[in-house]
Design a protein around this motif. Structure first.
Motif, PDB file in Angstrom:
ATOM      1  N   ASN A 183      -3.892  35.906  15.584  1.00  0.00           N
ATOM      2  CA  ASN A 183      -4.374  35.177  16.691  1.00  0.00           C
ATOM      3  C   ASN A 183      -4.224  34.409  17.264  1.00  0.00           C
ATOM      4  O   ASN A 183      -4.216  33.442  18.155  1.00  0.00           O
ATOM      5  N   GLY A 231      -8.625  38.447  21.235  1.00  0.00           N
ATOM      6  CA  GLY A 231      -8.832  37.031  21.698  1.00  0.00           C
ATOM      7  C   GLY A 231      -8.126  36.381  22.050  1.00  0.00           C
ATOM      8  O   GLY A 231      -8.297  35.126  23.468  1.00  0.00           O
ATOM      9  N   SER A 383     -16.248  43.746  16.498  1.00  0.00           N
ATOM     10  CA  SER A 383     -15.574  42.044  15.859  1.00  0.00           C
ATOM     11  C   SER A 383     -14.914  41.896  14.617  1.00  0.00           C
ATOM     12  O   SER A 383     -14.862  40.538  13.962  1.00  0.00           O
ATOM     13  N   ARG A 386     -16.425  40.075  11.999  1.00  0.00           N
ATOM     14  CA  ARG A 386     -16.372  38.119  11.883  1.00  0.00           C
ATOM     15  C   ARG A 386     -18.205  38.394  12.364  1.00  0.00           C
ATOM     16  O   ARG A 386     -18.897  37.059  11.961  1.00  0.00           O
ATOM     17  N   ILE A 387     -18.717  38.948  12.928  1.00  0.00           N
ATOM     18  CA  ILE A 387     -20.377  39.377  12.730  1.00  0.00           C
ATOM     19  C   ILE A 387     -21.002  38.637  11.776  1.00  0.00           C
ATOM     20  O   ILE A 387     -22.452  38.069  11.838  1.00  0.00           O
ATOM     21  N   TRP A 390     -20.330  34.865  10.577  1.00  0.00           N
ATOM     22  CA  TRP A 390     -21.220  34.119  11.282  1.00  0.00           C
ATOM     23  C   TRP A 390     -22.638  34.027  10.512  1.00  0.00           C
ATOM     24  O   TRP A 390     -23.242  32.594  10.909  1.00  0.00           O
ATOM     25  N   HIS A 428     -14.337  32.195  10.878  1.00  0.00           N
ATOM     26  CA  HIS A 428     -13.318  32.606  11.672  1.00  0.00           C
ATOM     27  C   HIS A 428     -14.755  32.152  13.175  1.00  0.00           C
ATOM     28  O   HIS A 428     -15.345  32.470  14.030  1.00  0.00           O
ATOM     29  N   SER A 429     -15.101  31.145  13.191  1.00  0.00           N
ATOM     30  CA  SER A 429     -15.803  29.932  14.567  1.00  0.00           C
ATOM     31  C   SER A 429     -15.940  28.656  13.629  1.00  0.00           C
ATOM     32  O   SER A 429     -16.917  28.654  13.072  1.00  0.00           O
ATOM     33  N   HIS A 498     -11.811  29.857  22.785  1.00  0.00           N
ATOM     34  CA  HIS A 498     -11.054  30.914  21.544  1.00  0.00           C
ATOM     35  C   HIS A 498     -11.454  30.219  19.806  1.00  0.00           C
ATOM     36  O   HIS A 498     -10.944  30.680  18.854  1.00  0.00           O
ATOM     37  N   LEU A 500     -14.639  29.909  19.816  1.00  0.00           N
ATOM     38  CA  LEU A 500     -16.024  29.855  19.737  1.00  0.00           C
ATOM     39  C   LEU A 500     -16.122  31.445  18.599  1.00  0.00           C
ATOM     40  O   LEU A 500     -16.656  31.914  17.747  1.00  0.00           O
ATOM     41  N   TYR A 501     -14.494  31.944  18.543  1.00  0.00           N
ATOM     42  CA  TYR A 501     -14.236  33.570  17.463  1.00  0.00           C
ATOM     43  C   TYR A 501     -13.136  33.410  16.832  1.00  0.00           C
ATOM     44  O   TYR A 501     -13.024  34.219  16.507  1.00  0.00           O
ATOM     45  N   ASP A 502     -12.596  31.779  16.471  1.00  0.00           N
ATOM     46  CA  ASP A 502     -11.741  32.506  15.055  1.00  0.00           C
ATOM     47  C   ASP A 502     -11.861  31.144  14.690  1.00  0.00           C
ATOM     48  O   ASP A 502     -12.082  30.038  14.525  1.00  0.00           O
TER      49      ASP A 502
END
Length: 713
Positions: A183, A231, A383, A386-387, A390, A428-429, A498, A500-502
């Motif tokens: 990523n 992503g 995800s 990821r969820i 998070w 990852h965020s 990017h 926001l999710y990594d």
């Protein structure tokens, strides 16, 4: 663009100093990329030492030249100040951190970003063509990384001694080298996409440069596809959308981008059909044959697309105002039509519209619905767990909302709040990890700094001009300046989305280039506006501008040198201590008296070098256990726990030693603490260890502590 702050009387050699600074920052970004993103020891400490040396060199040149500090707008100073505040807050969080050694490393990283930002602001304020220079550097950096990465598919057998080895995708097909994370690699490609597009758009640019930009954008699409990073494609869409929206001629820019992306997608789809390029565990011979096939496809696509450049060049003149309105209207209706077709298709499917939405949500929340590799991964809605991460970050934030658990502490928080055996180092965020680690205060400082820098970048694009020129004249000076400024701003927006999710903030290989771009844009706001003629006004001799005396300049240089030296030591110590601790364990495995003596010395050195880490005492405890000195081992383990009470391996080790010393009740306490720090330990068998200790004591184990009851330093 601002005039140079270097007075003419110092000559051409001194005036080249900002260019040297730009080259040095480019070298730092290049090193970070090819050092695996500079996310591990010793690569990150080396990068930080290099940044400190660049800072010292810039200070020396400033003292020799006697150059004044550029005056930048208040918003730029605010952005730098907020980032400095985030660094200070990260350092302060050491007082309550759940991972003191992690906080030390994270604080060093933020300080490196702060230094690079200050240097980039000075570069933007000191060099009139800094934006053009950095755009060229951004494209060069991205293309160098891209060619190295695609070389692993086209020529995997290429091997040049210890300098170059492209056989990197045999066991795992996804592209990830040189940044060691797919990523991040995709994002590194994206950072050069706006520069490639804007260079191709500029009629006055050299033909070879324009062709390089156009084909480069095609290859960026191919590269992202082989990283299999969803992503990355989203970040590319954001970068190109910002470029189109801010361009002096949005319609022409959109058409150029669409054509380049379409040809890149054509080459990618053809390449993905070859199993040796996407399958894991493929032999080198099969990958070499497929690489020749891919190379031929990419060359053919590039040659074919190059034939369209003259046609694309004639578009602005052919697109009259009525035609532009009709085309925009057609694009709008076409987009709505595609959305309608998609909704109708989902509605008539066997799941129905509601069922499709439910299925997508279930895929997003279920980590098992995604393939580890293959083209099918690009179409998955999962995800990728990821969820869950998070949720861990939010749970940690809810227990300490104001100050967080300490910068760099998420590896500990993951063990504390996880509900599976999967252990990760990052949430990852980036914003959620800031909330968990630095709390609301740190997050507000970091988000405020980043938002202020983005606002400064937008102001720099507007100040460059070009928004009121004839859209058919992209070769005017204002249009060229605006396109170059957009090439630096669009990657920052892509990076923001990017992140926001990594975990991009912890990857200097992708964060440093963005900070340089934003810093140069912010620095370009110094001096008079570019829409007006730039005039360097020399004050009359009778009222000279006050300049610091030579003594004050030397004193400032000494202070900067001392500060950077201390920072360099701070950057090196944690890695040196960890290396000594690991080396001690390796040496102790030999078992000879001489090896054990040397291992003890290395463990003691590790203990002294990093007073916040338990790695040194843990190594010493392992050596003591191997030699049967259980009492000494217990003392070493207690020291490790005193340094970091949330160190689960130290508690487990203490439990083992206490059981061997027949200190069963103390072993119960240690095991209970370990289970409280990582409830999933029971899955690995430590729960049965606790039960054995309970049976030996004929007593019930005390209840496991809740997450909020865990003591911290």
């Amino acid at each position: 663009m601002p005039p140079s702050v270097y007075p003419p009387q110092f000559g051409a050699k001194t005036a080249r100093a900002p260019q040297a600074l730009g080259v040095a920052l480019f070298a730092a970004c290049l090193y970070a990329a090819f050092a695996g993103g500079a996310i591990r020891t010793p690569d990150e400490p080396r990068l930080q030492v290099g940044i400190a040396l660049i800072t010292i060199a810039a200070a020396i040149i400033g003292v020799i030249a006697g150059t004044p500090t550029p005056t930048v707008p208040r918003r730029v100073r605010l952005g730098v100040g907020l980032l400095a505040g985030f660094w200070a807050w990260s350092a302060v969080s050491l007082a309550w951190s759940a991972s003191p050694d992690g906080t030390w490393v994270a604080t060093n990283r933020v300080f490196a970003y702060l230094l690079v930002l200050i240097l980039a602001v000075r570069l933007g304020a000191s060099l009139p063509n800094a934006i053009m220079l950095v755009r060229r550097g951004a494209l060069t950096l991205s293309l160098v990384i891209l060619l190295y990465a695609l070389g692993q598919k086209v020529a995997p057998g290429l091997h040049v001694g210890g300098l170059l080895n492209l056989d990197r995708t045999g066991q795992y097909a996804r592209l990830q080298a040189p940044l060691a994370y797919w990523n991040a690699l995709a994002l590194a490609f994206v950072l050069g996409a706006p520069a490639a597009l804007t260079l191709a758009l500029t009629p006055s640019a050299p033909p070879r440069a324009r062709l390089t930009g156009f084909i480069g954008l095609e290859l960026i699409v191919v590269g992202i596809g082989f990283t299999e990073s969803r992503g990355g494609f989203l970040a590319l869409a954001v970068a190109l959308a910002v470029t189109v929206l801010l361009s002096p001629d949005s319609l022409t820019t959109l058409i150029w981008a669409a054509v380049a992306v379409a040809f890149g997608a054509l080459g990618l789809v053809i390449g993905l059909l070859a199993h040796p390029l996407t399958g894991n565990g493929v032999s080198l011979g099969a990958r070499e044959q497929a690489g020749v096939y891919l190379g031929v496809v990419l060359v053919a696509v590039a040659v074919l697309s190059a034939q369209l450049l003259p046609v694309l060049d004639r578009l602005p003149a052919a697109l009259t105002r009525p035609r532009r309105r009709r085309l925009w209207r057609s694009l709008g209706y076409g987009s709505l039509g595609l959305i309608a077709v998609g909704l109708i298709g989902a509605g008539v499917s066997h799941r129905g519209l509601g069922g499709q939405i439910s299925h997508l949500w279930q895929s997003f929340t279920n980590a098992d619905t995604i393939a580890t590799s293959g083209a099918g991964r690009l179409l998955s809605a999962s995800s990728a767990n990821r969820i869950a991460w998070w949720g861990q970050a939010l749970a940690a934030f809810s227990h300490r909302p104001l100050g967080g658990w300490g910068a760099g502490s998420f590896p500990v928080l993951n063990l504390l709040y996880r509900h599976s055996t999967v252990a990760v180092q990052d949430a990852h965020s980036v914003p959620l990890q800031w909330l968990a680690e630095t709390g609301l205060i740190g997050t507000l400082l970091a988000v405020g700094a980043w938002g202020t820098l983005l606002r400064s970048g937008v102001a720099a694009v507007r100040r460059a001009g070009g928004d009121r020129v004839d859209p058919t004249r992209l070769d005017t000076d204002p249009a060229r300046r605006r396109l170059a400024a957009i090439a630096l701003l669009a990657p920052a927006f892509a990076y923001t989305v990017h992140a926001l999710y990594d975990w991009d903030w912890n990857i200097p290989g992708v964060t440093l280039p963005v900070i340089v771009m934003l810093g140069v844009l912010a620095g370009s706001l110094a001096g008079p506006g570019t829409d007006r003629p730039t005039v360097l006004v020399v004050p009359p001799p009778v009222t000279p501008s006050p300049t610091p005396s030579a003594a004050l300049r030397l004193l400032g240089l000494a202070a900067i040198t001392l500060g950077m030296s201390l920072y360099g030591i701070s950057a090196v110590l944690p890695g040196a201590a960890a290396a000594d601790a690991n080396a001690a364990l390796v040496r102790a495995a030999a078992g000879t008296p001489a090896a054990l003596r040397q291992a003890r010395a290395q463990a003691a050195r590790a203990t002294a070098l990093d007073p916040l880490s338990g790695a040194g005492p843990l190594a010493a405890a392992n050596i003591a256990v191997a030699t049967g000195e259980l009492g000494i081992a217990r003392d070493d383990l207690l020291e490790a726990i005193q340094r970091q009470p949330t160190d689960e391996p130290a508690w487990v080790g203490l439990a083992h030693v206490d059981l061997q010393l027949n200190r069963d009740r103390e072993a119960l306490v240690a095991i209970t603490r370990a289970l409280a720090l990582d409830p999933e330990l029971g899955v690995d068998g430590y729960l049965s260890l606790a039960e054995n200790a309970i049976a030996a004591n004929r007593a019930a184990a005390p209840p496991a502590a809740s997450p909020t009851a865990i003591p911290t330093p």
